[in-house]
Each structure stands twice: as C-alpha cells, then as structure tokens.
Design an enzyme around this catalytic site. Structure first.
Site, PDB file in Angstrom:
ATOM      1  N   ARG A 195      -6.542  12.819  -5.003  1.00  0.00           N
ATOM      2  CA  ARG A 195      -7.847  12.227  -4.703  1.00  0.00           C
ATOM      3  C   ARG A 195      -8.926  13.274  -4.465  1.00  0.00           C
ATOM      4  O   ARG A 195     -10.118  12.944  -4.493  1.00  0.00           O
ATOM      5  CB  ARG A 195      -7.719  11.269  -3.514  1.00  0.00           C
ATOM      6  CG  ARG A 195      -7.091   9.929  -3.868  1.00  0.00           C
ATOM      7  CD  ARG A 195      -8.090   8.948  -4.487  1.00  0.00           C
ATOM      8  NE  ARG A 195      -8.897   8.329  -3.439  1.00  0.00           N
ATOM      9  CZ  ARG A 195     -10.084   8.732  -3.044  1.00  0.00           C
ATOM     10  NH1 ARG A 195     -10.666   9.737  -3.653  1.00  0.00           N
ATOM     11  NH2 ARG A 195     -10.717   8.142  -2.065  1.00  0.00           N
ATOM     12  N   ARG A 219      -2.895   6.812   0.981  1.00  0.00           N
ATOM     13  CA  ARG A 219      -3.323   7.993   1.732  1.00  0.00           C
ATOM     14  C   ARG A 219      -2.313   8.629   2.670  1.00  0.00           C
ATOM     15  O   ARG A 219      -2.510   9.748   3.126  1.00  0.00           O
ATOM     16  CB  ARG A 219      -4.585   7.646   2.541  1.00  0.00           C
ATOM     17  CG  ARG A 219      -5.809   7.572   1.680  1.00  0.00           C
ATOM     18  CD  ARG A 219      -6.988   7.051   2.475  1.00  0.00           C
ATOM     19  NE  ARG A 219      -6.721   5.675   2.872  1.00  0.00           N
ATOM     20  CZ  ARG A 219      -7.578   4.909   3.545  1.00  0.00           C
ATOM     21  NH1 ARG A 219      -8.720   5.409   3.940  1.00  0.00           N
ATOM     22  NH2 ARG A 219      -7.269   3.666   3.847  1.00  0.00           N
ATOM     23  N   ASP A 232      -7.246  -2.105  -7.135  1.00  0.00           N
ATOM     24  CA  ASP A 232      -7.688  -2.782  -5.924  1.00  0.00           C
ATOM     25  C   ASP A 232      -7.865  -4.257  -6.227  1.00  0.00           C
ATOM     26  O   ASP A 232      -8.073  -4.638  -7.384  1.00  0.00           O
ATOM     27  CB  ASP A 232      -9.005  -2.188  -5.415  1.00  0.00           C
ATOM     28  CG  ASP A 232      -9.260  -2.602  -3.967  1.00  0.00           C
ATOM     29  OD1 ASP A 232      -8.695  -1.974  -3.054  1.00  0.00           O
ATOM     30  OD2 ASP A 232     -10.002  -3.578  -3.746  1.00  0.00           O
ATOM     31  N   ARG A 254       0.827  -1.225   0.000  1.00  0.00           N
ATOM     32  CA  ARG A 254       0.000   0.000   0.000  1.00  0.00           C
ATOM     33  C   ARG A 254       0.864   1.279   0.000  1.00  0.00           C
ATOM     34  O   ARG A 254       0.514   2.283   0.615  1.00  0.00           O
ATOM     35  CB  ARG A 254      -0.995  -0.017   1.148  1.00  0.00           C
ATOM     36  CG  ARG A 254      -2.365   0.353   0.597  1.00  0.00           C
ATOM     37  CD  ARG A 254      -3.528   0.130   1.546  1.00  0.00           C
ATOM     38  NE  ARG A 254      -3.703  -1.202   2.014  1.00  0.00           N
ATOM     39  CZ  ARG A 254      -4.102  -1.505   3.256  1.00  0.00           C
ATOM     40  NH1 ARG A 254      -4.351  -0.578   4.130  1.00  0.00           N
ATOM     41  NH2 ARG A 254      -4.268  -2.756   3.602  1.00  0.00           N
TER      42      ARG A 254
HETATM   43  O1  CP3 Z   1      -0.133   0.738  -3.043  1.00  0.00           O
HETATM   44  C1  CP3 Z   1      -0.606  -0.393  -3.249  1.00  0.00           C
HETATM   45  O2  CP3 Z   1      -0.376  -1.376  -2.528  1.00  0.00           O
HETATM   46  C2  CP3 Z   1      -1.384  -0.627  -4.533  1.00  0.00           C
HETATM   47  C3  CP3 Z   1      -2.784  -0.473  -4.507  1.00  0.00           C
HETATM   48  C4  CP3 Z   1      -3.667  -1.335  -3.617  1.00  0.00           C
HETATM   49  C5  CP3 Z   1      -4.864  -0.837  -3.023  1.00  0.00           C
HETATM   50  N1  CP3 Z   1      -5.502  -1.883  -2.430  1.00  0.00           N
HETATM   51  C6  CP3 Z   1      -5.332   0.550  -3.112  1.00  0.00           C
HETATM   52  C7  CP3 Z   1      -6.382   1.015  -2.189  1.00  0.00           C
HETATM   53  C8  CP3 Z   1      -3.586  -2.691  -3.305  1.00  0.00           C
HETATM   54  C9  CP3 Z   1      -2.497  -3.699  -3.645  1.00  0.00           C
HETATM   55  C10 CP3 Z   1      -4.758  -3.031  -2.567  1.00  0.00           C
HETATM   56  C11 CP3 Z   1      -5.058  -4.396  -2.127  1.00  0.00           C
HETATM   57  C12 CP3 Z   1      -6.230  -4.631  -1.266  1.00  0.00           C
HETATM   58  N2  CP3 Z   1      -7.456  -4.013  -1.293  1.00  0.00           N
HETATM   59  C13 CP3 Z   1      -6.296  -5.639  -0.283  1.00  0.00           C
HETATM   60  C14 CP3 Z   1      -5.196  -6.639   0.001  1.00  0.00           C
HETATM   61  C15 CP3 Z   1      -4.108  -6.095   0.826  1.00  0.00           C
HETATM   62  C16 CP3 Z   1      -4.411  -6.032   2.309  1.00  0.00           C
HETATM   63  O3  CP3 Z   1      -4.437  -4.923   2.830  1.00  0.00           O
HETATM   64  O4  CP3 Z   1      -4.534  -7.093   2.903  1.00  0.00           O
HETATM   65  C17 CP3 Z   1      -7.568  -5.587   0.309  1.00  0.00           C
HETATM   66  C18 CP3 Z   1      -8.065  -6.472   1.421  1.00  0.00           C
HETATM   67  C19 CP3 Z   1      -8.298  -4.551  -0.348  1.00  0.00           C
HETATM   68  C20 CP3 Z   1      -9.710  -4.160  -0.125  1.00  0.00           C
HETATM   69  C21 CP3 Z   1      -9.793  -2.742   0.288  1.00  0.00           C
HETATM   70  N3  CP3 Z   1      -9.665  -1.676  -0.577  1.00  0.00           N
HETATM   71  C22 CP3 Z   1     -10.005  -2.204   1.585  1.00  0.00           C
HETATM   72  C23 CP3 Z   1     -10.195  -3.049   2.833  1.00  0.00           C
HETATM   73  C24 CP3 Z   1     -10.004  -0.812   1.455  1.00  0.00           C
HETATM   74  C25 CP3 Z   1     -10.293   0.228   2.517  1.00  0.00           C
HETATM   75  C26 CP3 Z   1      -9.408   0.253   3.674  1.00  0.00           C
HETATM   76  C27 CP3 Z   1      -8.005   0.718   3.379  1.00  0.00           C
HETATM   77  O5  CP3 Z   1      -7.092   0.047   3.827  1.00  0.00           O
HETATM   78  O6  CP3 Z   1      -7.808   1.750   2.739  1.00  0.00           O
HETATM   79  C28 CP3 Z   1      -9.770  -0.497   0.093  1.00  0.00           C
HETATM   80  C29 CP3 Z   1      -9.655   0.827  -0.538  1.00  0.00           C
HETATM   81  C30 CP3 Z   1      -8.303   1.189  -1.046  1.00  0.00           C
HETATM   82  N4  CP3 Z   1      -7.553   0.385  -1.860  1.00  0.00           N
HETATM   83  C31 CP3 Z   1      -7.581   2.388  -0.829  1.00  0.00           C
HETATM   84  C32 CP3 Z   1      -6.385   2.300  -1.534  1.00  0.00           C
HETATM   85  C33 CP3 Z   1      -5.306   3.325  -1.659  1.00  0.00           C
HETATM   86  C34 CP3 Z   1      -8.082   3.595  -0.027  1.00  0.00           C
HETATM   87  C35 CP3 Z   1      -8.943   4.430  -0.919  1.00  0.00           C
HETATM   88  C36 CP3 Z   1      -8.914   5.891  -0.552  1.00  0.00           C
HETATM   89  O7  CP3 Z   1      -8.053   6.620  -1.066  1.00  0.00           O
HETATM   90  O8  CP3 Z   1      -9.768   6.299   0.238  1.00  0.00           O
END
Ligand code: CP3
Length: 329
Positions: free
Chosen positions: A36, A27, A72, A23
């Site tokens: 964003r 943010r 995602d 990640r």
């Molecule tokens: O930088 C990176 O790693 C690349 C992009 C990426 C995102 N999500 C962007 C994102 C990756 C590889 C993911 C994977 C992801 N998404 C997982 C597996 C990794 C882990 O954490 O175990 C999971 C379970 C998700 C599902 C998901 N997407 C959740 C639970 C959330 C909200 C909570 C959070 O941690 O932010 C998201 C949204 C999300 N995906 C955001 C980002 C940058 C936040 C969106 C925002 O800007 O508000």
C-alpha cells in the site's frame, strides 16, 4: 476437487470446519502495508495484478480455506457512476433518494477488474481453497449513499426508510438488481462462494428489516449459481427473519451464542462467531476460546470458522497462526 467451504455451505459432514477471516486481506499484515506504500487503496483494487497479490497474501501465510477478493463493498457503485475516495473509509457526496433512483445501471465493463482479479486468484490458489466474491447489501449501500460516508447511526438512511418508504423500497430494489448482476459477474469469473455484507441493517427495527432489508438482500442473491452467505453484524434481534433471505449460510457476530443463533436460523450453515478481540489476546487464550467454540458446535455439519466481524488492524499475525493451528489441532 471440491472446496471445504462449499461443502460446509451444502451441510456436508467434514472432519474439521473450514476457516477464513473477514478482512483477512488488509492492514494487520506487514506485506499489505508494504504494498500500500506504492499503491492507493483504489489503485490496488482496480489493478488485478495487485488486487490478486493482496488476496493471496493471507492464503500464503496461513493456508486459509477461503480467499476473499480484495475490493470494497462500495466498488460496484463506481461502476454506476458514483465517485468516491477512501480515507480510509468511503467518502462521497451525499445522494438523495431520487438521485439513487436515477443512477445508471451497473456497467460491468467498468468493474471488469474485479472479474479479472477473480480469474487470476483462481489460477493461483490451491484447488481446495474457495475463491470468495462479495457485495454490499442494498440497505448498507443506501446508508453510505445517503450519508456520504461512514456514520455511527446512519440517520439519513433510517429517516428515508420511514419517511419516504415507497421511494426507499424502489431504491433498494434497484440496488438489489445491480448487486445481483455484479455477483453474477463474479460467479461467472470463478467465485466459488459469494457473501453479502449487510453491515448496517441491524440499525433498523424488526418491521423495517422484514419489509425492506430482507427482500432486497434476497433479490441480490436470487438464482446465483454458487452457495451464498448473508452477514448482518449487530443484528441478533433479526435472526429468525434473516433466514428468509434464503442464503445457504449466515455470519453470526459474537454477541449471540452460536448455538442459540443456529437454532433461530434453522437448517442452514453458520459462520463465526469468535469475538475479533480474542485475536488481540495471546496464543493460549486463542486456543482455549477456539476449543470452547468447537465444543459448543460439537461437529454439527455446516459450521464455518470465522470471526464475528472483520479482523482488527492491530492483530499480530502470529495470533492468526495460533487461531488457524487451534482449529486444525
Ligand atoms: O479481506 C477482505 O475481507 C476483503 C476486502 C474487503 C475490504 N472491505 C477491504 C478494505 C471487504 C470484504 C470489505 C467490506 C467492507 N467495506 C464492509 C463490510 C464488512 C464490514 O466490515 O462490516 C464495509 C462496511 C466497508 C466499507 C469500508 N471500507 C470501511 C468502513 C473502510 C474503512 C475502515 C476499515 O475498516 O478499514 C473501508 C476501507 C477498506 N476496505 C480497507 C480495506 C483493506 C482499508 C483501506 C486501507 O488500506 O487503508
């Protein structure tokens, strides 16, 4: 020019371990928050120019060895007709197992923006930086589909895997087949490495992990023309079984000491396992924690520096600089 991340996954000896952060595009970076303000999450993901820019932000700032594509794990499901919103986590209507089985195959044209983002990032990153594609593993995707979004214990998935094992196995096989197609598209577009995120597989018991999670993860990665990483946080009880996924490397969270995890995984690369909380401390603490981790690994080929899970959104960017500098020092 080869990428040190690829070399590490092939177990080549290196002067220092490659480093990237789960990640890393997100943010905690003011430049991400600024972008964003003008684009919703989904709009940012589906606009290659914006997604590529967000992917490159942490590379410019920290010079990391891997650039993980901004998308995602739920993104490919949109290419299978699943509608969702992000607030901030994925939210959708709960699906039944039968409905998952009846989902259309992935239409790669509908997620062609991910391939285009990869191509753009590939032309802009330094040649020694690996472009990292990814997908969600079948158990984790099924957890979100059956639950309709995030949950602490994902009972809908755990009930389905026990009560309706045959249909659950078929649904996992289907998701595996589509994720294999999706990852193949990413490799073809230029991803040097792919990671499979199995965030919730650690919720299931050992027998279910072995009979359902492992074959589905294995099929998602089978025969890809790029080195692979499997990551199932909170799954220390399954390390011996994880090795059967057949990935080149495995992400390890912070709960298990890295060398214990490595002994249980076998002759593979290992990624991790610094507690993300360490990056919320201060540069001196970070430097000593990095040193302690590197001392444990003692230069064993196949080590990839990363956190044990995603970076926390409250992490000061200066602490990431301190983390990267401590590894290079
Ligand atoms: O930088 C990176 O790693 C690349 C992009 C990426 C995102 N999500 C962007 C994102 C990756 C590889 C993911 C994977 C992801 N998404 C997982 C597996 C990794 C882990 O954490 O175990 C999971 C379970 C998700 C599902 C998901 N997407 C959740 C639970 C959330 C909200 C909570 C959070 O941690 O932010 C998201 C949204 C999300 N995906 C955001 C980002 C940058 C936040 C969106 C925002 O800007 O508000």
């Amino acid at each position: 020019m080869s990428q040190s991340l690829v070399d590490a996954l092939r177990l080549s000896p290196l002067p220092r371990p490659p480093v990237w952060i789960m990640r890393q595009a997100g943010r905690y970076l003011p430049e991400y928050r600024e972008l964003r303000e003008r684009h919703s999450f989904k709009e940012a993901v589906s606009t290659p120019e914006v997604a590529a820019e967000i992917t490159l932000q942490p590379i410019r700032r920290f010079g990391l060895d891997g650039a993980v594509i901004f998308a995602d794990i739920m993104t490919p499901l949109e290419g299978m007709g699943v509608e969702m919103t992000f607030d901030p986590g994925p939210t959708l209507r709960p699906y039944t197992l039968r409905e998952v089985l009846e989902l259309p195959d992935l239409d790669t044209d509908r997620v062609g923006f991910v391939a285009e983002t990869i191509r753009r990032v590939g032309t802009e990153v330094p040649s020694e930086t690996a472009v990292i594609g990814f997908a969600g593993a079948p158990v984790t995707l099924l957890a979100y589909l059956l639950e309709g979004g995030g949950s602490k214990d994902f009972f809908a998935m755990r009930v389905a895997l026990r009560a309706d094992t045959t249909a659950a196995a078929a649904a996992l096989e289907k998701l595996a087949r589509e994720m294999r197609v999706y990852l193949g598209m990413q490799v073809e577009a230029g991803a040097h490495v792919v990671q499979l995120f199995d965030t919730w597989a650690g919720l299931v018991d050992l027998a279910t992990f072995e009979s359902l999670a492992v074959p589905a993860a294995r099929a998602s990665l089978a025969g890809l023309d790029a080195p692979t990483i499997y990551f199932a946080p909170g799954s220390g009880h399954t390390l011996e079984l994880q090795a059967k996924v057949g990935a080149n490397g495995y992400g390890v969270d912070w709960r298990t000491p890295i060398m214990e995890a490595w002994a249980r995984l076998g002759e593979v690369a290992v990624q991790g396992n610094l507690d993300p909380a360490v990056l919320l401390t201060d540069p001196a603490t970070i430097a000593s924690e990095v040193k302690a981790l590197l001392n444990q690994v003692a230069g064993r080929p196949g080590h990839i520096m990363n956190l044990g899970h995603g970076i926390d959104r409250h992490t000061p960017p200066e602490n990431v600089t301190a983390f990267v500098e401590a590894i290079r020092a």
